[in-house]
Design a protein around this motif. Sequence first.
Motif, PDB file in Angstrom:
ATOM      1  N   ILE A  54       0.843  -1.208   0.000  1.00  0.00           N
ATOM      2  CA  ILE A  54       0.000   0.000   0.000  1.00  0.00           C
ATOM      3  C   ILE A  54       0.865   1.240   0.000  1.00  0.00           C
ATOM      4  O   ILE A  54       0.644   2.184  -0.755  1.00  0.00           O
ATOM      5  N   ASN A  55       1.895   1.255   0.835  1.00  0.00           N
ATOM      6  CA  ASN A  55       2.756   2.427   0.920  1.00  0.00           C
ATOM      7  C   ASN A  55       3.559   2.624  -0.356  1.00  0.00           C
ATOM      8  O   ASN A  55       3.827   3.739  -0.774  1.00  0.00           O
ATOM      9  N   LEU A  56       3.941   1.570  -1.043  1.00  0.00           N
ATOM     10  CA  LEU A  56       4.769   1.700  -2.239  1.00  0.00           C
ATOM     11  C   LEU A  56       3.954   2.126  -3.446  1.00  0.00           C
ATOM     12  O   LEU A  56       4.429   2.867  -4.306  1.00  0.00           O
ATOM     13  N   ASN A  57       2.747   1.637  -3.597  1.00  0.00           N
ATOM     14  CA  ASN A  57       1.947   1.912  -4.782  1.00  0.00           C
ATOM     15  C   ASN A  57       1.043   3.126  -4.632  1.00  0.00           C
ATOM     16  O   ASN A  57       0.429   3.569  -5.595  1.00  0.00           O
TER      17      ASN A  57
ATOM     18  N   ARG B 242      -3.442  -4.834  -7.530  1.00  0.00           N
ATOM     19  CA  ARG B 242      -2.358  -3.876  -7.308  1.00  0.00           C
ATOM     20  C   ARG B 242      -1.244  -4.065  -8.335  1.00  0.00           C
ATOM     21  O   ARG B 242      -0.629  -3.093  -8.786  1.00  0.00           O
ATOM     22  N   SER B 243      -0.980  -5.293  -8.701  1.00  0.00           N
ATOM     23  CA  SER B 243       0.024  -5.549  -9.736  1.00  0.00           C
ATOM     24  C   SER B 243      -0.429  -4.968 -11.080  1.00  0.00           C
ATOM     25  O   SER B 243       0.359  -4.343 -11.812  1.00  0.00           O
ATOM     26  N   GLU B 244      -1.730  -5.171 -11.390  1.00  0.00           N
ATOM     27  CA  GLU B 244      -2.260  -4.596 -12.641  1.00  0.00           C
ATOM     28  C   GLU B 244      -2.226  -3.073 -12.604  1.00  0.00           C
ATOM     29  O   GLU B 244      -1.914  -2.415 -13.605  1.00  0.00           O
ATOM     30  N   LEU B 245      -2.544  -2.479 -11.444  1.00  0.00           N
ATOM     31  CA  LEU B 245      -2.500  -1.020 -11.289  1.00  0.00           C
ATOM     32  C   LEU B 245      -1.090  -0.486 -11.520  1.00  0.00           C
ATOM     33  O   LEU B 245      -0.894   0.538 -12.179  1.00  0.00           O
ATOM     34  N   ALA B 246      -0.084  -1.199 -11.003  1.00  0.00           N
ATOM     35  CA  ALA B 246       1.296  -0.768 -11.201  1.00  0.00           C
ATOM     36  C   ALA B 246       1.676  -0.798 -12.676  1.00  0.00           C
ATOM     37  O   ALA B 246       2.346   0.106 -13.197  1.00  0.00           O
ATOM     38  N   LYS B 247       1.218  -1.849 -13.388  1.00  0.00           N
ATOM     39  CA  LYS B 247       1.518  -1.939 -14.813  1.00  0.00           C
ATOM     40  C   LYS B 247       0.852  -0.798 -15.598  1.00  0.00           C
ATOM     41  O   LYS B 247       1.460  -0.193 -16.486  1.00  0.00           O
TER      42      LYS B 247
END
Length: 226
Positions: free
Chosen positions: A8-11, A50-55
Amino acid sequence: MESASQDINLNSPNKGLLSDTMTDVPVDNAASARMSTPEGLTLAEEEELRSELAKVEEEIGTLRQVLAAKERHCGELKRKLGLTPLDGLKQNLSKSWHDVQVSNAYVKTSEKLGEWNDRVTQSDLYLSASSTLEDWNEKLTQSEAYKKTQETLSQAGQKTSAALSNVGSVISRKFGDMRNSATFKSFEDRVGTIKSRVVGSRENSTDSLHSPSGAGDKPPQDNTPF
């Protein structure tokens, strides 16, 4: 649970703010886990989202960089072609106006205005008002007051023209009488006499300049003693 909190803090767009402001506040690990996981999602689903959001965020950043490079290249091409920002503004305005004209809202508004115009011009109130105005105009032009006013204006114009013509003829006649008067003729004679004198004096001065003074009238005297 700790890994989820770190994700949460990283993204998060405001990553680092939460940890900096709440480092001294004691937090229950169980409550933190319940708050970090959205309701209705499992931990695996959250990790996948969250992985998809980062991409997606990474792709957005890449597209922004590509767009910035394209804009720089476009600016260089415009500069080489001599296109100024004013030309671009004109093109944008023309395109915007064209888009407005072909838009559904503009077309529908034009059609509605045309329909309203047809309804107004074909309505009984409009036709009655038009016929009433025509009747008033006809009555006005056929009335005695209108005819008298028109005749009065016509007579006034004719009188004004005649008065101006009379003034011009009077001035011409007065000028002719003045030229035929004895005073004017005496003045003309004086002007002619002065002119002849001036011309004669100029001619005499010119002759005296061309001929030597007394050179041909008297022979030279011999002053040699006997």
